[in-house]
Design an enzyme around this catalytic site. Structure first.
Site, PDB file in Angstrom:
ATOM      1  N   LYS A 123       0.160   1.161  -6.101  1.00 20.97           N
ATOM      2  CA  LYS A 123       1.269   0.859  -7.139  1.00 20.97           C
ATOM      3  C   LYS A 123       0.690   0.717  -8.651  1.00 20.97           C
ATOM      4  O   LYS A 123       1.462   1.262  -9.539  1.00 20.97           O
ATOM      5  CB  LYS A 123       2.201   0.109  -6.842  1.00 20.97           C
ATOM      6  CG  LYS A 123       3.109   0.502  -5.450  1.00 20.97           C
ATOM      7  CD  LYS A 123       4.251  -0.669  -5.332  1.00 20.97           C
ATOM      8  CE  LYS A 123       4.777  -0.331  -3.758  1.00 20.97           C
ATOM      9  NZ  LYS A 123       5.517  -1.475  -3.456  1.00 20.97           N
ATOM     10  N   GLU A 193       4.087  -8.088  -3.646  1.00 18.02           N
ATOM     11  CA  GLU A 193       3.700  -7.017  -4.793  1.00 18.02           C
ATOM     12  C   GLU A 193       4.991  -7.091  -5.529  1.00 18.02           C
ATOM     13  O   GLU A 193       4.561  -7.180  -6.873  1.00 18.02           O
ATOM     14  CB  GLU A 193       3.314  -5.703  -4.236  1.00 18.02           C
ATOM     15  CG  GLU A 193       2.051  -5.900  -3.502  1.00 18.02           C
ATOM     16  CD  GLU A 193       2.008  -4.312  -2.594  1.00 18.02           C
ATOM     17  OE1 GLU A 193       2.189  -3.445  -3.144  1.00 18.02           O
ATOM     18  OE2 GLU A 193       1.178  -4.671  -1.682  1.00 18.02           O
ATOM     19  N   HIS A 197       5.485  -8.710 -10.036  1.00 22.74           N
ATOM     20  CA  HIS A 197       5.819  -8.057 -11.287  1.00 22.74           C
ATOM     21  C   HIS A 197       6.892  -8.980 -12.060  1.00 22.74           C
ATOM     22  O   HIS A 197       7.189  -8.568 -13.131  1.00 22.74           O
ATOM     23  CB  HIS A 197       6.468  -6.679 -11.050  1.00 22.74           C
ATOM     24  CG  HIS A 197       5.312  -5.682 -10.466  1.00 22.74           C
ATOM     25  ND1 HIS A 197       4.965  -4.907 -11.203  1.00 22.74           N
ATOM     26  CD2 HIS A 197       5.240  -5.202  -9.435  1.00 22.74           C
ATOM     27  CE1 HIS A 197       4.127  -4.147 -10.781  1.00 22.74           C
ATOM     28  NE2 HIS A 197       4.231  -4.458  -9.332  1.00 22.74           N
TER      29      HIS A 197
END
Lengths: 330, 330
Positions: A123, A193, A197
């Site tokens: 990603k 994950e 962010h």
């Protein structure tokens, strides 16, 4: 048992994504799931592994290495697998963290002398940048590596590449995703994950969170993660494919970790100027009933099949999901 | 003047589509429009033709062959052009009628010894079938021929191929287009092709209609053409790409010949079953402000660029817009 002419596929990593990938491969005629490695072991069967048995071994005993009679325990499971077993291509269903992980695994493949097709669903932009640094080594090793081939980047990046064709200039590519999962613990790595962010977190702090800490954090947000301006490799992939500068690409979304229903419909909007000077927007919207697993693993295997065709023609190196498309003409 | 490294592009046919293609190429750095042929002549300039001048010559004098100093009149304009002038790839912006026309032109290319990339934006399933009959000859001649690379088939077929990746099985691909054009006379061939799809018409009767007959027919329908279950090559292309049987693909639409505003938003809906057994639909919708010309010519040149990359690697033969994608795994 499938025919010998099928593509022998390995899955590295056996969390939620790897398990879904095994189930997706099971009914396929053109591919056979022959191998998987997790942290503690691996399993290999040339005529095909059984997803139910493998998933049971993983949950009951902690590793696919316990999957009788095809499993073996190993502290170097990937290395052992790829040095001894025949596999045409691997789907790297591995955690994206740390950011260098995918490139480190790729280096293991290069070092082993294995030749074939690798596909990832990573990603982060910076993870693709790590891979770009070893693209010549991949080509020299006879490996066809396709990166960013999941949902986003992947399916939506490909759709954006197609959509861009109508325009003389691309002004923006805006990806908005909705993910709903019933139980975050089935996707421990993915949720970490996502947390990485958020403001106040980074890759290292998110990775270091215990399950209890993740649980406590999700309690505070009512299970919802709202993500904006994410570092997502769609940007570098579209830039490399010549579609637009990376700063014109934005990715955000909403993840509901307590409800399988998507909080919004995942979509990509491509806005540009036509040769006649008109500004317009093409929109590609995913059906709400399609799961993250379906939207990630389906494209990954589609690219793996396309990668096999390249590999057979002697085309090696690093490619992205966007490279495999009609090209944007500048 | 552009750099010599640009792709030298020819446009065969100089009706509405060919003229739009010339305008689209004009600002490109990576491609130079060097050649065009119409029924009565051709023009060639290695450093690039001027669209305004060429279009003026076509309308004022009836052929691009009058385009000074680059034009020449000829009754064998295509043949003369391709035997004497250096062109890397051609966009075949030719009428689709008769159905064998595109294949006949391809045979001229094969016969001439020319090697390079050909791209068409044809529409009929039966026209693709004609090309399939000469695919071996194309490969042996060193020609990389990409068919069905306009809007539909083309852009929408490619989007459907991408969308299919999420599913284990495809139930339907439904393409619905809206086209609005201010003045049907700018697209005489295209409108006749559309009329040929209507009940009571076929390719021959539509082709044989005079302008006055077309005009009279459009008066009766208030300028609107409503098309259902059209013979459209999206079906054979998706079947050849392994997405689904052709009878699961339907194409229909509404053409307003008196209004540039689209009567509905062009879209493709791909419905399938995921590996978990969920039925869902992905939708790709084109922005209403994008014209037919933008949605046809943009993809055509995107495929031409992709085709050049194949050709340089020695990959020749017949490909469709759907072949250039990640593959559907069965």
């Amino acid at each position: 048992m499938k025919m010998n002419s099928t593509i022998k596929v390995g899955i590295l990593g056996f969390g939620g994504l790897g398990q879904a990938a095994a189930r997706i491969l099971n009914p396929k005629q053109e591919m056979t799931w022959v191998a998987t490695a997790d942290l503690k072991g691996y399993a290999y069967c040339e005529t095909g592994l059984d997803p139910d048995q493998a998933i049971a071994a993983y949950y009951d005993q902690g590793s696919i290495g316990y999957c009788d009679p095809y499993g073996a325990l190993s502290n170097n499971s990937i290395q052992d697998l790829l040095e001894t077993k025949a596999v045409d291509g691997y789907f790297l269903a591995l955690p994206n963290l740390p950011n260098t992980f995918m490139a480190d695994v790729a280096k293991q493949f290069i070092g082993s002398g294995w030749r074939g097709v690798l596909v990832d669903a990573l990603k982060r932009t910076s993870a693709v940048e790590q891979l770009l640094q070893i693209k010549d080594e991949l080509a020299q090793a006879g490996i066809t590596y396709l990166t960013g081939c999941g949902a986003t980047p992947g399916l939506l990046t490909a759709a954006a590449t197609i959509a861009a064709q109508s325009y003389a200039e691309i002004h923006s590519v805006k990806i908005t995703f909705g993910v709903g999962i019933a139980n975050w613990e089935a996707y421990r790595a993915t949720i970490r994950e996502d947390i990485a962010h958020l403001p106040g977190f980074d890759v290292e702090t998110a990775r270091g969170m215990s399950d209890a800490e993740v649980e406590a954090f999700l309690d505070k947000t009512n299970g919802i993660l709202t993500l904006e301006n994410m570092e997502h490799a769609d940007d570098i992939m579209l830039e490399l494919a010549g579609i637009c500068d990376r700063d014109r690409v934005t990715v955000g979304g909403v993840v509901d970790t307590r409800n399988p229903k998507k909080p919004l419909s995942t979509n990509v909007k491509v806005t540009g100027r036509t040769f006649e000077g008109k500004i317009s927007t093409h929109t590609f919207t995913l059906g709400d009933e399609t799961s993250m697993a379906a939207n990630v693993c389906g494209p990954a295997f589609g690219y793996l099949k396309a990668g096999m065709a390249l590999h057979r023609r002697g085309i090696y190196g690093l490619f992205t999901a966007a490279d495999m498309m009609p090209k944007f003409v500048k």
